[in-house]
Design a protein around this motif. Structure first.
Motif, PDB file in Angstrom:
ATOM      1  N   PRO A   1      -6.921 -14.767  -3.581  1.00  0.00           N
ATOM      2  CA  PRO A   1      -6.038 -15.119  -2.458  1.00  0.00           C
ATOM      3  C   PRO A   1      -5.826 -16.624  -2.311  1.00  0.00           C
ATOM      4  CG  PRO A   1      -7.576 -13.411  -1.793  1.00  0.00           C
ATOM      5  CD  PRO A   1      -7.997 -13.844  -3.173  1.00  0.00           C
ATOM      6  N   ALA A   2      -6.874 -17.401  -2.458  1.00  0.00           N
ATOM      7  CA  ALA A   2      -6.740 -18.848  -2.273  1.00  0.00           C
ATOM      8  C   ALA A   2      -5.904 -19.459  -3.391  1.00  0.00           C
ATOM      9  CB  ALA A   2      -8.120 -19.493  -2.216  1.00  0.00           C
ATOM     10  N   GLY A   3      -6.181 -19.071  -4.633  1.00  0.00           N
ATOM     11  CA  GLY A   3      -5.442 -19.635  -5.755  1.00  0.00           C
ATOM     12  C   GLY A   3      -3.979 -19.246  -5.746  1.00  0.00           C
TER      13      GLY A   3
ATOM     14  N   GLN B   1     -14.109  -4.982  -8.126  1.00  0.00           N
ATOM     15  CA  GLN B   1     -14.874  -4.421  -7.017  1.00  0.00           C
ATOM     16  C   GLN B   1     -14.026  -4.404  -5.744  1.00  0.00           C
ATOM     17  OE1 GLN B   1     -18.351  -6.664  -6.041  1.00  0.00           O
ATOM     18  NE2 GLN B   1     -19.126  -5.156  -4.602  1.00  0.00           N
ATOM     19  N   PHE B   2     -14.130  -3.297  -5.038  1.00  0.00           N
ATOM     20  CA  PHE B   2     -13.407  -3.160  -3.784  1.00  0.00           C
ATOM     21  C   PHE B   2     -13.709  -4.334  -2.864  1.00  0.00           C
ATOM     22  CE2 PHE B   2     -13.479  -1.793   0.676  1.00  0.00           C
ATOM     23  CZ  PHE B   2     -12.173  -1.423   0.816  1.00  0.00           C
ATOM     24  N   ARG B   3     -12.659  -4.913  -2.288  1.00  0.00           N
ATOM     25  CA  ARG B   3     -12.876  -6.058  -1.409  1.00  0.00           C
ATOM     26  C   ARG B   3     -12.067  -5.918  -0.146  1.00  0.00           C
ATOM     27  NH1 ARG B   3     -13.550 -11.606  -4.786  1.00  0.00           N
ATOM     28  NH2 ARG B   3     -15.160 -10.866  -6.187  1.00  0.00           N
ATOM     29  N   GLY B   4     -12.570  -5.100   0.730  1.00  0.00           N
ATOM     30  CA  GLY B   4     -12.029  -5.138   2.078  1.00  0.00           C
ATOM     31  C   GLY B   4     -10.911  -4.172   2.334  1.00  0.00           C
ATOM     32  N   GLU B   5     -10.654  -4.015   3.599  1.00  0.00           N
ATOM     33  CA  GLU B   5      -9.653  -3.063   4.026  1.00  0.00           C
ATOM     34  C   GLU B   5      -8.818  -3.590   5.178  1.00  0.00           C
ATOM     35  OE1 GLU B   5     -12.926  -0.707   6.796  1.00  0.00           O
ATOM     36  OE2 GLU B   5     -12.157   0.199   4.980  1.00  0.00           O
ATOM     37  N   ALA B   6      -9.040  -4.817   5.575  1.00  0.00           N
ATOM     38  CA  ALA B   6      -8.328  -5.325   6.742  1.00  0.00           C
ATOM     39  C   ALA B   6      -8.013  -6.803   6.572  1.00  0.00           C
ATOM     40  CB  ALA B   6      -9.176  -5.136   7.998  1.00  0.00           C
ATOM     41  N   LEU B   7      -6.926  -7.224   7.203  1.00  0.00           N
ATOM     42  CA  LEU B   7      -6.603  -8.640   7.282  1.00  0.00           C
ATOM     43  C   LEU B   7      -6.999  -9.142   8.659  1.00  0.00           C
ATOM     44  CD1 LEU B   7      -3.127  -8.752   5.537  1.00  0.00           C
ATOM     45  CD2 LEU B   7      -5.170 -10.012   4.844  1.00  0.00           C
ATOM     46  N   MET B   8      -7.770 -10.222   8.700  1.00  0.00           N
ATOM     47  CA  MET B   8      -8.158 -10.822   9.960  1.00  0.00           C
ATOM     48  C   MET B   8      -6.949 -11.560  10.548  1.00  0.00           C
ATOM     49  SD  MET B   8     -11.282  -9.931  10.322  1.00  0.00           S
ATOM     50  CE  MET B   8     -10.954  -8.420   9.436  1.00  0.00           C
ATOM     51  N   PRO B   9      -6.964 -11.819  11.861  1.00  0.00           N
ATOM     52  CA  PRO B   9      -5.846 -12.556  12.480  1.00  0.00           C
ATOM     53  C   PRO B   9      -5.562 -13.891  11.794  1.00  0.00           C
ATOM     54  CG  PRO B   9      -7.201 -11.545  14.171  1.00  0.00           C
ATOM     55  CD  PRO B   9      -7.911 -11.311  12.853  1.00  0.00           C
ATOM     56  N   SER B  10      -6.603 -14.570  11.366  1.00  0.00           N
ATOM     57  CA  SER B  10      -6.376 -15.859  10.689  1.00  0.00           C
ATOM     58  C   SER B  10      -5.668 -15.659   9.350  1.00  0.00           C
ATOM     59  CB  SER B  10      -7.708 -16.582  10.481  1.00  0.00           C
ATOM     60  OG  SER B  10      -8.586 -15.778   9.695  1.00  0.00           O
ATOM     61  N   GLY B  11      -5.965 -14.541   8.677  1.00  0.00           N
ATOM     62  CA  GLY B  11      -5.275 -14.249   7.433  1.00  0.00           C
ATOM     63  C   GLY B  11      -3.814 -13.935   7.662  1.00  0.00           C
ATOM     64  N   LEU B  12      -3.543 -13.161   8.692  1.00  0.00           N
ATOM     65  CA  LEU B  12      -2.148 -12.863   9.029  1.00  0.00           C
ATOM     66  C   LEU B  12      -1.402 -14.134   9.417  1.00  0.00           C
ATOM     67  CD1 LEU B  12      -2.575  -9.515  11.003  1.00  0.00           C
ATOM     68  CD2 LEU B  12      -1.355  -9.846   8.836  1.00  0.00           C
ATOM     69  N   ALA B  13      -2.072 -15.022  10.143  1.00  0.00           N
ATOM     70  CA  ALA B  13      -1.439 -16.283  10.541  1.00  0.00           C
ATOM     71  C   ALA B  13      -1.104 -17.123   9.307  1.00  0.00           C
ATOM     72  CB  ALA B  13      -2.363 -17.048  11.481  1.00  0.00           C
ATOM     73  N   ALA B  14      -1.997 -17.100   8.325  1.00  0.00           N
ATOM     74  CA  ALA B  14      -1.730 -17.854   7.097  1.00  0.00           C
ATOM     75  C   ALA B  14      -0.541 -17.264   6.360  1.00  0.00           C
ATOM     76  CB  ALA B  14      -2.978 -17.852   6.209  1.00  0.00           C
ATOM     77  N   LEU B  15      -0.473 -15.935   6.285  1.00  0.00           N
ATOM     78  CA  LEU B  15       0.665 -15.288   5.627  1.00  0.00           C
ATOM     79  C   LEU B  15       1.961 -15.602   6.359  1.00  0.00           C
ATOM     80  CD1 LEU B  15      -0.901 -11.811   4.760  1.00  0.00           C
ATOM     81  CD2 LEU B  15      -0.363 -13.658   3.165  1.00  0.00           C
ATOM     82  N   ALA B  16       1.912 -15.585   7.688  1.00  0.00           N
ATOM     83  CA  ALA B  16       3.106 -15.899   8.475  1.00  0.00           C
ATOM     84  C   ALA B  16       3.548 -17.340   8.224  1.00  0.00           C
ATOM     85  CB  ALA B  16       2.828 -15.668   9.961  1.00  0.00           C
ATOM     86  N   ALA B  17       2.590 -18.250   8.167  1.00  0.00           N
ATOM     87  CA  ALA B  17       2.920 -19.654   7.947  1.00  0.00           C
ATOM     88  C   ALA B  17       3.569 -19.856   6.582  1.00  0.00           C
ATOM     89  CB  ALA B  17       1.658 -20.508   8.063  1.00  0.00           C
ATOM     90  N   MET B  18       3.244 -18.984   5.622  1.00  0.00           N
ATOM     91  CA  MET B  18       3.845 -19.086   4.292  1.00  0.00           C
ATOM     92  C   MET B  18       5.131 -18.280   4.190  1.00  0.00           C
ATOM     93  SD  MET B  18       0.546 -19.110   1.707  1.00  0.00           S
ATOM     94  CE  MET B  18      -0.302 -17.702   2.433  1.00  0.00           C
ATOM     95  N   GLY B  19       5.544 -17.655   5.299  1.00  0.00           N
ATOM     96  CA  GLY B  19       6.792 -16.893   5.293  1.00  0.00           C
ATOM     97  C   GLY B  19       6.679 -15.570   4.577  1.00  0.00           C
TER      98      GLY B  19
END
Ligand code: FAD
Length: 60
Positions: free
Chosen positions: A8-10, A36-54
């Motif tokens: 995600p970061a890269g 390996q399975f990594r999670g099932e949810a986006l945290m609010p901060s993750g959604l905010a980052a996605l929103a900021a990137m459009g």
């Protein structure tokens, strides 16, 4: 410029740099996306980052 690791970061950094016209190569050590399975949810901060990137709304 080379960006190592398509996690995600890269990927986010690569997108932001590409939008600015910075030449880059995104590389990934893992030969498949099956890891390996990594999670099932986006945290609010993750959604905010996605929103900021459009990148919202997300595909269904
Ligand atoms: C069990 C588990 C559950 C989780 N659940 C959630 C969740 O529900 N919600 C959530 O938001 N987060 C969750 N996380 C956290 C989330 O997975 C991490 O925060 C996120 O993956 C970090 O992203 P990253 O890009 O920093 O690193 P990574 O995802 O680790 O990406 C780094 C990438 O770089 C590649 N790489 C490394 N070295 C090299 C190299 N030398 N050359 C080329 N490529 C290389 C790796 O293969 C990897 O794909 C979970 C994590 C785990 C382990």
């Amino acid at each position: 410029m080379v960006i190592v690791g398509a996690g995600p970061a890269g990927v986010a950094l690569a997108l932001l740099l590409a939008r600015q016209g910075v030449p880059l190569t995104l590389v990934e050590a893992s030969p498949t996306s099956a890891r390996q399975f990594r999670g099932e949810a986006l945290m609010p901060s993750g959604l905010a980052a996605l929103a900021a990137m459009g990148l919202l709304p997300l595909p269904a």
